[in-house]
Design an enzyme around this catalytic site. Structure first.
Site, PDB file in Angstrom:
ATOM      1  N   ASN A  32       0.826  -1.225   0.000  1.00 33.86           N
ATOM      2  CA  ASN A  32       0.000   0.000   0.000  1.00 33.86           C
ATOM      3  C   ASN A  32       0.854   1.267   0.000  1.00 33.86           C
ATOM      4  O   ASN A  32       0.326   2.375   0.038  1.00 33.86           O
ATOM      5  CB  ASN A  32      -0.985   0.009   1.177  1.00 33.86           C
ATOM      6  CG  ASN A  32      -0.306   0.122   2.523  1.00 33.86           C
ATOM      7  OD1 ASN A  32       0.913   0.275   2.599  1.00 33.86           O
ATOM      8  ND2 ASN A  32      -1.080   0.043   3.582  1.00 33.86           N
ATOM      9  N   GLY A  36       6.493   1.577   2.276  1.00 31.02           N
ATOM     10  CA  GLY A  36       7.358   1.136   1.183  1.00 31.02           C
ATOM     11  C   GLY A  36       7.564   2.231   0.152  1.00 31.02           C
ATOM     12  O   GLY A  36       6.947   3.299   0.219  1.00 31.02           O
ATOM     13  N   ALA A  74       4.391  -5.085   7.734  1.00 29.71           N
ATOM     14  CA  ALA A  74       4.111  -5.008   9.165  1.00 29.71           C
ATOM     15  C   ALA A  74       4.738  -3.748   9.742  1.00 29.71           C
ATOM     16  O   ALA A  74       5.659  -3.182   9.159  1.00 29.71           O
ATOM     17  CB  ALA A  74       4.690  -6.221   9.882  1.00 29.71           C
ATOM     18  N   TYR A 140       4.567  -5.273  19.891  1.00 30.08           N
ATOM     19  CA  TYR A 140       5.121  -5.710  18.609  1.00 30.08           C
ATOM     20  C   TYR A 140       5.415  -7.213  18.620  1.00 30.08           C
ATOM     21  O   TYR A 140       4.951  -7.969  17.764  1.00 30.08           O
ATOM     22  CB  TYR A 140       6.391  -4.911  18.273  1.00 30.08           C
ATOM     23  CG  TYR A 140       7.166  -5.492  17.124  1.00 30.08           C
ATOM     24  CD1 TYR A 140       6.568  -5.670  15.877  1.00 30.08           C
ATOM     25  CD2 TYR A 140       8.497  -5.885  17.274  1.00 30.08           C
ATOM     26  CE1 TYR A 140       7.275  -6.234  14.818  1.00 30.08           C
ATOM     27  CE2 TYR A 140       9.211  -6.435  16.218  1.00 30.08           C
ATOM     28  CZ  TYR A 140       8.592  -6.612  15.000  1.00 30.08           C
ATOM     29  OH  TYR A 140       9.291  -7.175  13.964  1.00 30.08           O
ATOM     30  N   PHE A 207      22.291   4.720  23.485  1.00 29.04           N
ATOM     31  CA  PHE A 207      21.221   4.530  24.475  1.00 29.04           C
ATOM     32  C   PHE A 207      21.684   3.632  25.621  1.00 29.04           C
ATOM     33  O   PHE A 207      21.341   2.460  25.689  1.00 29.04           O
ATOM     34  CB  PHE A 207      19.977   3.942  23.810  1.00 29.04           C
ATOM     35  CG  PHE A 207      19.322   4.837  22.784  1.00 29.04           C
ATOM     36  CD1 PHE A 207      19.406   6.221  22.871  1.00 29.04           C
ATOM     37  CD2 PHE A 207      18.599   4.297  21.732  1.00 29.04           C
ATOM     38  CE1 PHE A 207      18.790   7.042  21.930  1.00 29.04           C
ATOM     39  CE2 PHE A 207      17.974   5.105  20.796  1.00 29.04           C
ATOM     40  CZ  PHE A 207      18.073   6.491  20.890  1.00 29.04           C
ATOM     41  N   ARG A 220      23.715  -6.840  19.742  1.00 29.07           N
ATOM     42  CA  ARG A 220      22.712  -7.359  18.803  1.00 29.07           C
ATOM     43  C   ARG A 220      23.415  -8.198  17.741  1.00 29.07           C
ATOM     44  O   ARG A 220      24.631  -8.090  17.535  1.00 29.07           O
ATOM     45  CB  ARG A 220      21.964  -6.203  18.101  1.00 29.07           C
ATOM     46  CG  ARG A 220      21.137  -5.340  19.035  1.00 29.07           C
ATOM     47  CD  ARG A 220      19.893  -6.082  19.528  1.00 29.07           C
ATOM     48  NE  ARG A 220      19.120  -5.278  20.469  1.00 29.07           N
ATOM     49  CZ  ARG A 220      19.310  -5.267  21.793  1.00 29.07           C
ATOM     50  NH1 ARG A 220      20.276  -6.001  22.340  1.00 29.07           N
ATOM     51  NH2 ARG A 220      18.547  -4.524  22.575  1.00 29.07           N
TER      52      ARG A 220
HETATM   53  N1  UDP Z   1      20.601   2.444  19.468  1.00 30.07           N
HETATM   54  C1  UDP Z   1      21.339   3.509  19.978  1.00 30.07           C
HETATM   55  N2  UDP Z   1      21.150   4.751  19.447  1.00 30.07           N
HETATM   56  C2  UDP Z   1      20.264   4.997  18.423  1.00 30.07           C
HETATM   57  C3  UDP Z   1      19.535   3.893  17.883  1.00 30.07           C
HETATM   58  C4  UDP Z   1      19.724   2.636  18.438  1.00 30.07           C
HETATM   59  O1  UDP Z   1      22.139   3.339  20.905  1.00 30.07           O
HETATM   60  O2  UDP Z   1      20.115   6.142  17.994  1.00 30.07           O
HETATM   61  C5  UDP Z   1      20.799   1.092  20.018  1.00 30.07           C
HETATM   62  C6  UDP Z   1      19.531   0.454  20.571  1.00 30.07           C
HETATM   63  O3  UDP Z   1      19.325   0.823  21.913  1.00 30.07           O
HETATM   64  C7  UDP Z   1      19.835  -1.029  20.402  1.00 30.07           C
HETATM   65  C8  UDP Z   1      20.711  -1.083  19.159  1.00 30.07           C
HETATM   66  O4  UDP Z   1      21.200   0.245  18.962  1.00 30.07           O
HETATM   67  O5  UDP Z   1      20.585  -1.508  21.511  1.00 30.07           O
HETATM   68  C9  UDP Z   1      19.969  -1.517  17.907  1.00 30.07           C
HETATM   69  O6  UDP Z   1      18.797  -0.729  17.804  1.00 30.07           O
HETATM   70  P1  UDP Z   1      17.913  -0.700  16.508  1.00 30.07           P
HETATM   71  O7  UDP Z   1      16.811   0.310  16.742  1.00 30.07           O
HETATM   72  O8  UDP Z   1      18.769  -0.513  15.308  1.00 30.07           O
HETATM   73  O9  UDP Z   1      17.300  -2.163  16.374  1.00 30.07           O
HETATM   74  P2  UDP Z   1      16.398  -3.019  17.398  1.00 30.07           P
HETATM   75  O10 UDP Z   1      17.387  -3.815  18.198  1.00 30.07           O
HETATM   76  O11 UDP Z   1      15.576  -2.090  18.214  1.00 30.07           O
HETATM   77  O12 UDP Z   1      15.584  -3.867  16.492  1.00 30.07           O
END
Ligand code: UDP
Length: 331
Positions: A32, A36, A74, A140, A207, A220
């Site tokens: 939609n 995208g 999604a 989510y 963060f 991650r």
């Molecule tokens: N993160 C960060 N600063 C940002 C965006 C993300 O430190 O501006 C960190 C976030 O807390 C997580 C990791 O990067 O530990 C990956 O986040 P992202 O949003 O890319 O993917 P998610 O793990 O949420 O799917």
């Protein structure tokens, strides 16, 4: 095969479309365009429509003699799902059930579903196997788990053949630079860091640095988007009527936020200033896949095992398309 890619104009979906075409299948994209991009897919393969538009969806499934559906459409932001769960239940559950109904009505029963590591919640064991209890901690993850459960029931009752592919952190861009990541607003780590390198942001905010990890920042498992795409094709070859397969898709290697930023510095040559911010609510310390099942069951092996190579492809895309797909036309 004739394959319908729902959400095929999005980030992972558009890379799957390219992989499907490269494998010689016929592909149709149903999207939609709410998130995208028209420019991410071949124009002559795009059908613009909503998942809840049953008559249109059913006519597409019949007209193009669709053999299998891959479903990428999604909403996928944890924080947004906490603030606006209705959007997630509508888009991820109601609309997906509508898609499954259209398939049932037209007797299309092969289905590949984009699931997520967020269905595991806070894992008890790292690396995470598919046997880890699925106890999501946000809307989510829960909406994705609901559909995994529905699929198990549809397989049992209606003979659906499905795969639920649980992505870890999708990253990178097509190696040929043709398509890549473009979210508005952008919230993912790698594209944000690269926007700093492009001069579009002043700095990256980390963060939190008090997590239970060696350098204190979250770990991650970053998996290349083209590797995700190839897993969909392999899964397609292993679908069995009445059965489902659930697979983690990751590299099995964890990378901390600090390591991602350092890789981006090396790749871009930009100093990328960083500041320390608050923890983002809902972030587990570490999420790393045990992806051995995907190797055993469908023969999948990610080609990108190194964060620097993943970042290189992302940088190639962002440098060539600093405004994403909406680059102003110049002559
Ligand atoms: N993160 C960060 N600063 C940002 C965006 C993300 O430190 O501006 C960190 C976030 O807390 C997580 C990791 O990067 O530990 C990956 O986040 P992202 O949003 O890319 O993917 P998610 O793990 O949420 O799917």
């Amino acid at each position: 095969m004739n394959i319908l890619v729902v959400g095929g104009a999005g980030y992972v979906g558009s890379h799957a479309v390219q992989a499907i075409q490269a494998a010689g299948h016929s592909v149709w994209v149903y999207d939609n365009l709410s998130m995208g991009h028209r420019g991410a897919v071949p124009e002559d393969r795009l059908i613009v429509g909503d998942l809840i538009d049953q008559p249109l969806l059913q006519s597409v499934l019949v007209k193009h003699q669709i053999d299998a559906v891959m479903h990428f459409a999604a909403c996928a932001l944890v924080g947004e799902s906490v603030k606006n769960p209705a959007k997630y239940y509508q888009n991820n559950v109601v609309a997906t059930l509508s898609l499954l109904e259209a398939m049932r009505a037209t007797d299309v029963k092969r289905f590949i579903f984009s699931s997520t590591t967020a269905t595991y919640g806070i894992p008890q064991t790292i690396p995470i196997t598919e046997q880890e209890p699925q106890l999501p901690i946000n809307p989510y993850g829960f909406t994705k788990l609901v559909i995994e459960r529905a699929l198990a029931d549809y397989a049992h009752a209606y003979g659906f053949a499905y795969a639920a592919l649980r992505y870890f952190n999708a990253a990178g861009a097509a190696a040929d630079g043709s398509i890549g990541e473009d979210h508005t607003p952008e919230s993912h780590l790698i594209p944000i860091v690269l926007q700093v390198a492009l001069g579009q942001r002043q700095q990256i905010t980390v963060f939190g640095n008090d997590y239970n990890t060696p350098d204190g920042t979250c770990i991650r498992d970053y998996v290349h988007v083209e590797d995700l795409a190839s897993a969909h094709l392999k899964a397609l070859d292993h679908l069995q009527p009445g059965q489902g397969i659930q697979l983690n898709l990751g590299t099995g290697r964890g990378t901390s936020v600090r390591e991602v930023i350092e890789a981006c510095r090396r790749v871009t040559g930009h100093p990328i200033p960083e500041v320390l911010g608050e923890r983002r609510p809902g972030d587990p310390d570490a999420l790393v896949a045990d992806a051995s099942q995907a190797h055993t069951v469908i023969g999948w092996q990610p080609q990108y095992m190194d964060i620097e190579r993943i970042v290189e492809t992302a940088w190639g895309w962002h440098r060539a398309h600093p405004q994403g797909y909406n680059a102003p036309v110049t002559d």
